[in-house]
Design a protein around this motif. Sequence first.
Motif, mmCIF file in Angstrom:
data_model
loop_
_atom_site.group_PDB
_atom_site.id
_atom_site.type_symbol
_atom_site.label_atom_id
_atom_site.label_comp_id
_atom_site.label_asym_id
_atom_site.label_seq_id
_atom_site.Cartn_x
_atom_site.Cartn_y
_atom_site.Cartn_z
ATOM 1 N N TYR A 1 0.852 -1.195 0.000
ATOM 2 C CA TYR A 1 0.000 0.000 0.000
ATOM 3 C C TYR A 1 0.885 1.242 0.000
ATOM 4 O O TYR A 1 1.686 1.465 0.917
ATOM 5 C CB TYR A 1 -0.891 -0.029 1.235
ATOM 6 C CG TYR A 1 -1.832 1.142 1.367
ATOM 7 C CD1 TYR A 1 -2.797 1.400 0.403
ATOM 8 C CD2 TYR A 1 -1.765 1.985 2.471
ATOM 9 C CE1 TYR A 1 -3.671 2.455 0.538
ATOM 10 C CE2 TYR A 1 -2.637 3.050 2.617
ATOM 11 C CZ TYR A 1 -3.580 3.284 1.648
ATOM 12 O OH TYR A 1 -4.444 4.339 1.789
ATOM 13 N N GLN A 2 0.741 2.037 -1.038
ATOM 14 C CA GLN A 2 1.598 3.206 -1.206
ATOM 15 C C GLN A 2 0.799 4.502 -1.061
ATOM 16 O O GLN A 2 -0.387 4.519 -1.364
ATOM 17 C CB GLN A 2 2.273 3.170 -2.592
ATOM 18 C CG GLN A 2 3.069 1.922 -2.871
ATOM 19 C CD GLN A 2 4.293 1.750 -1.971
ATOM 20 O OE1 GLN A 2 4.566 2.579 -1.098
ATOM 21 N NE2 GLN A 2 5.019 0.655 -2.171
ATOM 22 N N PRO A 3 1.470 5.569 -0.537
ATOM 23 C CA PRO A 3 2.912 5.675 -0.299
ATOM 24 C C PRO A 3 3.379 5.157 1.059
ATOM 25 O O PRO A 3 4.535 5.351 1.418
ATOM 26 C CB PRO A 3 3.166 7.178 -0.404
ATOM 27 C CG PRO A 3 1.903 7.787 0.144
ATOM 28 C CD PRO A 3 0.791 6.874 -0.336
ATOM 29 N N GLY A 4 2.502 4.488 1.822
ATOM 30 C CA GLY A 4 2.840 4.103 3.184
ATOM 31 C C GLY A 4 4.053 3.215 3.305
ATOM 32 O O GLY A 4 4.945 3.461 4.138
ATOM 33 N N VAL A 5 4.138 2.171 2.471
ATOM 34 C CA VAL A 5 5.269 1.239 2.567
ATOM 35 C C VAL A 5 6.574 1.935 2.225
ATOM 36 O O VAL A 5 7.567 1.841 2.962
ATOM 37 C CB VAL A 5 5.044 0.020 1.643
ATOM 38 C CG1 VAL A 5 6.313 -0.824 1.548
ATOM 39 C CG2 VAL A 5 3.900 -0.832 2.158
#
Length: 382
Positions: free
Chosen positions: A218-222
């Motif tokens: 899951y981006q931009p979280g990772v």
Amino acid sequence: MKTIAFFVPQYHRIPLNDKYWGEGFTEWDNIRNAKPEFEGHNQPRVPLNNNYYNLLDRDTKAWQIELAKKYGLYGFCYYHYWFDGERLLEKPCEQILEDKTLDFPFCFCWANEAWSMQWTGEKKVIMPQKYGREESWKKHFEYLIPFFEDERYIKEDGKPIFVIYRPEAIECLNEMIDYWKKLASDHGLPGIVIMSQSPYFILDKSFDKSRIDYEIEYQPGVANKLLNQNEHKLLKKVRHRVLDVLEQKFAIDLSGYGQNIRKKMEKNQFPSYDDTWNKIISRKVDDAKLIPGAFTDWDNSPRYHERAQVYMGATPEKFGEYFSQLIQKAKNEYKKNYIFIFAWNEWGEGGYLEPDTINKYGYLENMYKALKANDALEDNNG
């Protein structure tokens, strides 16, 4: 390439929001009331033609589906809100289930967090999240069955795909998934495919992931967490250097309000769009379960105001170029035919493919170009 966009159903009235936020409140209130937090800040974001839609209107859902098909998106992943038998924001998807003419692939992501007032700075929980035992799991699964059995629901080898936002929060995760697999068999399904969305879950190797079939990056979280973990000191130096250059070379006064900008940069409230995407593209694929993720933009200031995180440097053209690289990476390294995109309509966090007044259809157009250039368009979308 099955390009699936996360879809939030917050754009209609519900009694709970009326009670806690005021009569008629929807997510659009936050969007309209957003203000620039610094010079040049693109807020408020305004939908093209002031299309502050109501998701309970069939014409709105038909418009979204037509737009998604036109620009090559494969499907939507709707957020699903279930609180041990209590449902929220369920009506748009229930309407879609009943209306077969709204013909577009979809799946669910269970947003399994408590409903709270966190974004206001308060810790008050409005709707707690509990997971119960078999009776509760059965009730949840039986609610989902009509969706799972629908011909539009996204499946893999006949197995419906179900994403869990934060599996690490579910203490009975393995038992629940095992029970759901049994129920799937009882209902004549060949199984159920479980995906995780949480950056915390994907990056922490200590969790038991044996029941998880795929882990969505899951981006931009990772990428943001990886940058903070591995390059925190370097990035801090770079941010300091950028501010020093602004002060010295360009004679920009960073006293007063400018000092607030410096503090925000030091807290990583202004991450670089390019740095984040480069991390996504360069990340080593070290697990066969991983599914790549993309993001259009991120700016959650409509909810968090001065505490917001705002990614700097996003444009539709950049998104298209990075997305094209990610498609190639998906084919060559992930060897999966899924990419999940943040997001179709997360206006409150600045992530949306829908057209706005500044970029018009730019993000959709550049997504389509990337898919077409990499021979990644699904036949059923034309």
